[in-house]
Design an enzyme around this catalytic site. Structure first.
Site, PDB file in Angstrom:
ATOM      1  N   SER A 405       1.064  -2.574   2.216  1.00  0.00           N
ATOM      2  CA  SER A 405       1.259  -2.970   0.821  1.00  0.00           C
ATOM      3  C   SER A 405       2.515  -3.820   0.652  1.00  0.00           C
ATOM      4  CB  SER A 405       1.430  -1.757  -0.081  1.00  0.00           C
ATOM      5  OG  SER A 405       0.581  -0.734   0.274  1.00  0.00           O
ATOM      6  N   HIS A 426      -5.173  -6.260   1.971  1.00  0.00           N
ATOM      7  CA  HIS A 426      -4.551  -5.204   1.171  1.00  0.00           C
ATOM      8  C   HIS A 426      -5.533  -4.695   0.124  1.00  0.00           C
ATOM      9  CE1 HIS A 426      -1.359  -3.935  -1.969  1.00  0.00           C
ATOM     10  NE2 HIS A 426      -1.733  -2.917  -1.231  1.00  0.00           N
ATOM     11  N   GLU A 438      -6.238  -8.190  -1.726  1.00  0.00           N
ATOM     12  CA  GLU A 438      -5.312  -9.292  -1.447  1.00  0.00           C
ATOM     13  C   GLU A 438      -5.505  -9.704   0.014  1.00  0.00           C
ATOM     14  OE1 GLU A 438      -1.307  -9.049  -4.135  1.00  0.00           O
ATOM     15  OE2 GLU A 438      -1.577  -7.422  -2.720  1.00  0.00           O
ATOM     16  N   ASN A 476       2.112  -6.088  -6.019  1.00  0.00           N
ATOM     17  CA  ASN A 476       3.180  -5.088  -5.986  1.00  0.00           C
ATOM     18  C   ASN A 476       4.559  -5.712  -6.220  1.00  0.00           C
ATOM     19  OD1 ASN A 476       1.561  -2.896  -5.719  1.00  0.00           O
ATOM     20  ND2 ASN A 476       1.725  -2.743  -3.498  1.00  0.00           N
TER      21      ASN A 476
END
Ligand code: 3H9
Length: 695
Positions: A405, A426, A438, A476
């Site tokens: 992540s 991801h 992702e 994130n």
């Protein structure tokens, strides 16, 4: 005649064939063609007209690209009325999807036949409008109020069998739509079937529309089109047909002017554009039929489940036999959930849990894997060790993917002798449910490996977004910034509960603190510890959340975090310990708490989100603003009707947002540094969306 509609005369029957690929959208040329076709059929004195679509579908709706521009004549409601008023029998034959204006055209014909695989629906509310060509007036007259309200306010697709049951179509027949249609027309003519205009059917019986409006409004979490559509359906019960139509038209026009319509149309086109990257044109993905998954925790098991459901063979590797069996149990749980929801049959379930899945502790089981996804503990040392082992075990050409992540995919790739084959994939938890993927492209990743990532995403029915390497990639990284902004507001006087309430009021399903409780507070705690060594001293990071974790409160899974969760209840109540810890920290830091209005909370939170999003685009981590928008929409619960943070920013006005950021910077110039791209766009009088159009 307009080329969009082909006219053919077969004896007593005129056949109008729509030919406007790819989906026979009802653009101006099609509308003109329909009017011309009806006029010609009438002049030819035929006994019946058949309308059907060429290619893969009947009309899939109005041409959405015309929305927001000056409406062009002839208008669709008039086209529908023209069709319905024809003196001869008019029949439609449906295949593919008859959606929105497409179903409205069909409802304007006197009889409808469909192939069994056809689907119908009025999905306009999902685009921020409502059926504007008679759908809210005609559907209740054929299907009844209850079914019409359900179909119109949810926008769901209805299968042909259900449509038959509801009276939306009159007959099901297998075959080519033209042949099926002609056969039905001949049958009707032979039977002497009369014209049957839906507008002449009796008005449906009213229900408690105020209660339904209220209920739909609540369910929409701020989305207005479904509730407005309820009022249009209400008009069908209270007004003569053509007055009801006028009411529908007025409400349609009102919705057409809303920001929500802009946001939802942006989401529609961006969802389709996000996977189309110029760099991938002509690049063939590598074939993938068997994948490996390393690690069978929640994430690994979710990825394996998604892969199995898409028809891939899966080899899952765990460290011990016990852990491998536990992983099998998790996958079994996920798949039985899918079976219970009717997504797979009992036989499919048995096959997926049998031959398609192998669990093992031996990397040798990966020998024939075309692609391997690592989903182990989030530590660089552990990941490097796994990738060195994958390098040794996997066949040449296998794609080696990490589900990290935050961590540096370049560094992970360097642990192998084949960095060109390494990529980040991801997933978001639970990986078999969440739509976002992702695709993280590292410096050495080969283009066909990127193409393979996107092809896998498509197969797993994900929305795949290309991201560059940085701490947290797109989603994130932006989350970390707006979450920091929320933390600052808490230190300065706001409560986590007020912030959560403001954000759910904005349209998020949950506020940031409730989300943290759901994800587990230990995740943020680990991140804070990881970043501590390299943190700039000017950064303000609260410590009360660390204390909360030290005391064993990790959120929902331990029963307490920002909220306290009683057994069996999903929603929590504010945790007084949190309030006490915050007050103690403010006192320690010498902060006198101040009041925050709800408006200020929203402005700061959104400004932080937009500013970091602009950085992510400016630095090329996201290629286009729409990539950020789709990331936040599909992975972070951003309300779809705003289109994403950068579409929202465009609609609000970038100059106002920049002015906010500069004002906030007076107190905290370190955190509130305006993103260069935002400053540039404001200086040039442009918008984020201009960068989407530039490709
Ligand atoms: C309406 O009807 C209003 C009326 O009530 C009142 C009017 C007064 N227009 O999705 P795909 C494009 S509102 C323009 O990838 P699939 C799409 O962008 C409308 N373009 O294929 C894509 O282009 P590209 C109500 C459209 O097989 C290409 O077609 N109708 C439209 O996965 C292929 O689409 C709807 O909301 C359109 N209406 O799915 C239906 N539709 O290749 C919207 C598609 O350049 N459409 N395109 O990326 C859909 O749900 C799906 O496209 C459909 C096909 C299920 C039809």
């Amino acid at each position: 005649m307009s080329d969009a509609i082909a006219y053919e005369r077969i004896g007593d029957i005129a056949v109008l064939k729509a030919q406007n690929p790819p989906v026979n959208a009802l653009g101006q040329a099609v509308r003109i063609g329909l009017i011309e076709g009806m006029d010609r059929a009438e002049a030819d004195g035929v006994r019946a007209v058949l309308i059907y679509g060429d290619g893969s579908t009947f009309f899939a709706g109005a041409d959405i690209r015309e929305f927001g521009k000056t409406p062009l004549e002839p208008y669709l409601p008039d086209v529908c009325n023209r069709i319905e008023a024809a003196p001869m029998l008019v029949v439609s034959a449906l295949h593919g999807t008859a959606l929105g204006g497409g179903l409205e055209v069909a409802l304007a014909t006197h009889y409808r036949v469909a192939v069994p695989a056809a689907r119908v629906g009025l999905p306009e509310v999902l685009l921020g409008v409502l059926p504007g060509a008679g759908g809210t007036q005609r559907l209740p007259r054929v299907a009844g109020i209850e079914a019409a309200l359900d179909i119109i306010t949810t926008g769901r697709h209805v299968g042909a069998a259900e449509a038959l049951e509801l009276g939306v179509i009159d007959k099901l027949a297998e075959g080519d739509p033209r042949e099926v249609g002609l056969a039905f027309v001949r049958e009707l003519l032979a039977d002497g079937a009369p014209r049957r205009p839906v507008s002449e059917l009796p008005a449906p019986t009213p229900v408690d529309f105020d209660a339904i409006h209220e209920q739909v409004l609540r369910k929409g979490r701020g989305q207005i089109s479904p509730a407005t559509a309820v009022r249009a359906v209400q008009a069908a019960t209270e007004l003569p047909f053509f007055e009801g139509l006028a009411c529908e038209r007025a409400l349609f026009r009102e919705l057409m002017e809303t920001d929500q319509r802009q946001g939802l149309i942006h989401a529609f086109f961006s969802e389709r554009a996000v996977g189309k990257l110029p760099e991938l044109v002509g690049v063939e993905p590598r074939p993938v039929s068997a994948i490996g998954v390393i690690g069978g925790g929640t994430m690994g098991a979710g990825i394996a489940t998604a892969a199995l459901l898409s028809g891939l063979r899966v080899a899952l590797i765990e460290m011990t036999g016990e852990a491998a069996e536990a992983a099998r149990g998790r996958i079994e749980g996920n798949l039985s959930g899918a079976r219970k929801r009717g997504k797979i049959s009992d036989a499919q379930y048995a096959a997926l849990m049998g031959d398609a899945l192998a669990v093992s502790t031996d990397y040798g089981a990966l020998a024939d894997a075309d692609l391997v996804i690592e989903a182990v503990f989030e530590s660089m040392d552990v990941k490097k060790e796994v990738f060195a082992r994958l390098d040794a075990a996997c066949k040449p050409g296998a794609v080696l993917a990490t589900n990290t992540s935050y961590l540096d995919v370049n560094e992970i790739a360097a642990a192998t002798t084949r960095p060109a084959d390494v990529i980040g994939l991801h997933f978001f938890s639970p990986a078999h449910v969440m739509r976002l993927l992702e695709v993280v492209v590292a410096d050495a990743t080969a283009p066909d490996v990127v193409a393979t990532g996107f092809a896998l995403g498509k197969r797993l029915k994900k929305i795949s977004v290309r991201a560059g390497v940085c701490d947290g990639f797109i989603g994130n990284r932006i989350l970390a910034t707006y979450r920091t902004c929320a933390d600052h507001m808490v230190l300065d006087g706001a409560s986590p509960y007020q912030i959560d309430k403001v954000l759910t009021g904005f349209g998020f399903a949950m506020g940031p603190f409730a989300v943290a409780d759901l994800a587990g507070l230990d995740i943020g705690w680990a991140t804070r510890k990881r970043k501590a060594a390299t943190r700039d001293p000017r950064e303000r990071v609260p410590t009360y959340a660390d204390v909360l974790c030290e005391e064993g409160n990790f959120g929902q899974k331990t029963g307490a975090g920002y909220y306290i969760y009683e057994a069996g209840r999903r929603a929590g109540v504010p945790n007084p310990r949190v309030t006490a810890l915050i007050e103690a920290e403010r006192a320690d830091r010498g902060i006198t708490p101040r009041d925050f209005s709800d408006d200020e909370i929203l402005r700061r939170y959104m400004a932080a989100m937009v500013n970091e999003s602009a950085r992510v685009v400016g630095e090329g981590i996201a290629r286009r603003p729409l990539d950020v928008d789709m990331t936040l929409l599909f992975g972070y619960g951003f309300p779809r009707y705003y289109g994403g943070p950068l579409k929202w920013a465009d609609i609000q006005g970038l100059d106002g947002l920049l002015a906010d950021i500069r004002r906030f910077a007076e107190d905290d110039p370190w955190f509130w540094q305006p993103a260069p791209l935002l400053e540039q766009l404001v200086a040039e009088g442009r918008q984020f969306d201009d960068l989407n159009k530039a490709g």
